[in-house]
Design a protein around this motif. Sequence first.
Motif, PDB file in Angstrom:
ATOM      1  N   SER A 130       0.684  -1.115  -0.052  1.00  0.00           N
ATOM      2  CA  SER A 130      -0.085  -0.005   0.149  1.00  0.00           C
ATOM      3  C   SER A 130       0.710   1.300  -0.050  1.00  0.00           C
ATOM      4  O   SER A 130       0.348   2.386  -0.496  1.00  0.00           O
ATOM      5  CB  SER A 130      -1.088   0.233   1.175  1.00  0.00           C
ATOM      6  OG  SER A 130      -0.216  -0.003   2.363  1.00  0.00           O
ATOM      7  N   SER A 131       2.056   1.166   0.520  1.00  0.00           N
ATOM      8  CA  SER A 131       2.947   2.525   0.398  1.00  0.00           C
ATOM      9  C   SER A 131       4.433   1.979   0.581  1.00  0.00           C
ATOM     10  O   SER A 131       4.641   0.814   0.886  1.00  0.00           O
ATOM     11  CB  SER A 131       2.626   3.455   1.528  1.00  0.00           C
ATOM     12  OG  SER A 131       3.071   2.918   2.906  1.00  0.00           O
ATOM     13  N   ASP A 132       5.359   2.870   0.723  1.00  0.00           N
ATOM     14  CA  ASP A 132       6.659   2.769   0.593  1.00  0.00           C
ATOM     15  C   ASP A 132       7.016   1.928   1.922  1.00  0.00           C
ATOM     16  O   ASP A 132       7.983   1.253   2.235  1.00  0.00           O
ATOM     17  CB  ASP A 132       7.514   4.091   0.470  1.00  0.00           C
ATOM     18  CG  ASP A 132       8.832   3.717   0.392  1.00  0.00           C
ATOM     19  OD1 ASP A 132       9.355   2.571  -0.199  1.00  0.00           O
ATOM     20  OD2 ASP A 132       9.909   4.501   0.907  1.00  0.00           O
ATOM     21  N   VAL A 133       6.303   2.144   3.175  1.00  0.00           N
ATOM     22  CA  VAL A 133       6.558   1.627   4.425  1.00  0.00           C
ATOM     23  C   VAL A 133       5.528   0.855   5.042  1.00  0.00           C
ATOM     24  O   VAL A 133       5.606   0.136   6.063  1.00  0.00           O
ATOM     25  CB  VAL A 133       6.582   2.915   5.393  1.00  0.00           C
ATOM     26  CG1 VAL A 133       7.815   3.896   5.099  1.00  0.00           C
ATOM     27  CG2 VAL A 133       5.259   3.757   5.395  1.00  0.00           C
ATOM     28  N   SER A 134       4.653   0.264   4.245  1.00  0.00           N
ATOM     29  CA  SER A 134       3.581  -0.511   4.503  1.00  0.00           C
ATOM     30  C   SER A 134       3.616  -1.604   3.585  1.00  0.00           C
ATOM     31  O   SER A 134       3.387  -1.381   2.389  1.00  0.00           O
ATOM     32  CB  SER A 134       2.142   0.063   4.909  1.00  0.00           C
ATOM     33  OG  SER A 134       1.183  -0.698   5.110  1.00  0.00           O
ATOM     34  N   TYR A 135       3.250  -2.954   4.114  1.00  0.00           N
ATOM     35  CA  TYR A 135       3.434  -4.017   3.307  1.00  0.00           C
ATOM     36  C   TYR A 135       1.991  -4.730   3.143  1.00  0.00           C
ATOM     37  O   TYR A 135       1.821  -5.817   2.700  1.00  0.00           O
ATOM     38  CB  TYR A 135       4.392  -4.989   4.078  1.00  0.00           C
ATOM     39  CG  TYR A 135       5.764  -4.825   3.563  1.00  0.00           C
ATOM     40  CD1 TYR A 135       6.411  -5.345   2.492  1.00  0.00           C
ATOM     41  CD2 TYR A 135       6.605  -3.717   4.384  1.00  0.00           C
ATOM     42  CE1 TYR A 135       7.564  -4.903   1.925  1.00  0.00           C
ATOM     43  CE2 TYR A 135       7.851  -3.783   4.211  1.00  0.00           C
ATOM     44  CZ  TYR A 135       8.561  -4.066   2.851  1.00  0.00           C
ATOM     45  OH  TYR A 135       9.830  -3.792   2.665  1.00  0.00           O
ATOM     46  N   SER A 136       1.074  -3.910   3.745  1.00  0.00           N
ATOM     47  CA  SER A 136      -0.483  -4.470   3.694  1.00  0.00           C
ATOM     48  C   SER A 136      -0.897  -4.259   1.908  1.00  0.00           C
ATOM     49  O   SER A 136      -0.115  -3.592   1.445  1.00  0.00           O
ATOM     50  CB  SER A 136      -1.272  -3.507   4.476  1.00  0.00           C
ATOM     51  OG  SER A 136      -1.356  -2.201   4.260  1.00  0.00           O
ATOM     52  N   THR A 193      -6.012  -1.844 -11.345  1.00  0.00           N
ATOM     53  CA  THR A 193      -6.006  -1.088  -9.927  1.00  0.00           C
ATOM     54  C   THR A 193      -7.051  -1.954  -9.437  1.00  0.00           C
ATOM     55  O   THR A 193      -7.527  -2.988  -9.792  1.00  0.00           O
ATOM     56  CB  THR A 193      -6.611   0.220 -10.391  1.00  0.00           C
ATOM     57  OG1 THR A 193      -7.837  -0.006 -11.005  1.00  0.00           O
ATOM     58  CG2 THR A 193      -5.944   1.185 -11.095  1.00  0.00           C
ATOM     59  N   THR A 194      -6.993  -2.076  -8.027  1.00  0.00           N
ATOM     60  CA  THR A 194      -7.752  -2.870  -6.914  1.00  0.00           C
ATOM     61  C   THR A 194      -8.914  -2.015  -6.584  1.00  0.00           C
ATOM     62  O   THR A 194      -9.033  -0.900  -6.502  1.00  0.00           O
ATOM     63  CB  THR A 194      -6.791  -3.621  -6.136  1.00  0.00           C
ATOM     64  OG1 THR A 194      -6.616  -2.418  -5.068  1.00  0.00           O
ATOM     65  CG2 THR A 194      -5.723  -4.198  -6.612  1.00  0.00           C
ATOM     66  N   ASP A 195      -9.970  -3.013  -6.092  1.00  0.00           N
ATOM     67  CA  ASP A 195     -10.956  -2.186  -5.217  1.00  0.00           C
ATOM     68  C   ASP A 195     -10.512  -1.918  -3.880  1.00  0.00           C
ATOM     69  O   ASP A 195     -10.885  -2.686  -2.957  1.00  0.00           O
ATOM     70  CB  ASP A 195     -12.140  -3.136  -5.264  1.00  0.00           C
ATOM     71  CG  ASP A 195     -12.847  -3.188  -6.551  1.00  0.00           C
ATOM     72  OD1 ASP A 195     -12.962  -2.216  -7.223  1.00  0.00           O
ATOM     73  OD2 ASP A 195     -13.166  -4.360  -6.818  1.00  0.00           O
ATOM     74  N   PHE A 196      -9.401  -1.208  -3.738  1.00  0.00           N
ATOM     75  CA  PHE A 196      -8.934  -1.083  -2.376  1.00  0.00           C
ATOM     76  C   PHE A 196      -9.896  -0.239  -1.203  1.00  0.00           C
ATOM     77  O   PHE A 196     -10.847   0.305  -1.782  1.00  0.00           O
ATOM     78  CB  PHE A 196      -7.823   0.116  -2.536  1.00  0.00           C
ATOM     79  CG  PHE A 196      -6.912   0.320  -1.450  1.00  0.00           C
ATOM     80  CD1 PHE A 196      -5.768  -0.203  -0.909  1.00  0.00           C
ATOM     81  CD2 PHE A 196      -7.227   1.433  -0.408  1.00  0.00           C
ATOM     82  CE1 PHE A 196      -5.072  -0.087   0.048  1.00  0.00           C
ATOM     83  CE2 PHE A 196      -6.491   1.816   0.461  1.00  0.00           C
ATOM     84  CZ  PHE A 196      -5.291   1.033   0.892  1.00  0.00           C
ATOM     85  N   PRO A 197      -9.778  -1.016  -0.175  1.00  0.00           N
ATOM     86  CA  PRO A 197      -8.748  -1.713   0.409  1.00  0.00           C
ATOM     87  C   PRO A 197      -8.726  -3.233   0.297  1.00  0.00           C
ATOM     88  O   PRO A 197      -7.946  -3.940   0.730  1.00  0.00           O
ATOM     89  CB  PRO A 197      -8.801  -1.607   1.935  1.00  0.00           C
ATOM     90  CG  PRO A 197     -10.503  -1.339   2.194  1.00  0.00           C
ATOM     91  CD  PRO A 197     -10.931  -0.557   0.732  1.00  0.00           C
TER      92      PRO A 197
END
Length: 275
Positions: free
Chosen positions: A44-50, A68-72
């Motif tokens: 999800s981001s440079d610092v999050s591995y979710s 693209t995904t249906d985030f989250p």
Amino acid sequence: MLDTGNFVLASQDSTNLWESFDHLTDTLLPTQMLNQGSKLVARSSDVSYSSGRFMFALQTDGNLVMYTTDFPMDSANFAYWSTQAIGSGFQVIFNQSGHIYVVVRKESILSDALSNEVSMRDFYQRAILEYDGVFRQYVYPKTAGSRIIRADTGSGACGFNSYCTQEDDKTLHCQCPPGYSFLDQKNEMKGCKQDFVPESCDEKSQKMAIFGGGKCWKKKIPLTNGRFDPSSGRKALIKVRKENSTLQPRSEGLKKKDQSTLILTGSVLLGSSVS
């Protein structure tokens, strides 16, 4: 852990019972394959591995697609790139030459995903679907020299009162300055200790000095972040007691040669708190 980066649980007859290559995240490594129905999901981001907002998937119809995904959630939403190979694609292969491509069942190349070929023998490689939605391939030369850890505070890579060097094999080795020895002969990373009884703190003599570039500055024990660097042009001068010295102060003052001496350890850089 195989040289390819695949973490394998094997039976006694060397049959793979489980391997990390079968559990995809956001990264492909050389020799790894993406089968139909498999996917990479960006973080999800440079610092999050979710799970993040993008997906790289080889669909069951053989089309390699980036969504693209249906985030989250990590379900597919909008396709922004594809090989348009519906009904043909069988596997995505990252070969040992760094070539990433889609093959049909007879293993003939159908379409390129990334065509930047570099040798696995000479380069470390990985391909990653990044959090910004871009599928990138990274390479790093295996012959590049490793770097010694450098920091402003702390004991450094080798512990207090020691310094590190790099040999021809590019591995780190720890050494003690003259007058010091390892705290633990079985573990050089623990640092070094003085082999002599230090002078009284009241005499303000437990110091070393660094000289280089026309400047000189003092440090105090414990010595920290030591490293050997012939290119630095600096010298570390460390004060140690002679073997036959005693703790008794002498009244002669400067009339006789001091019982302490300065030892020159060529091109050694040692840092500590400034006196």
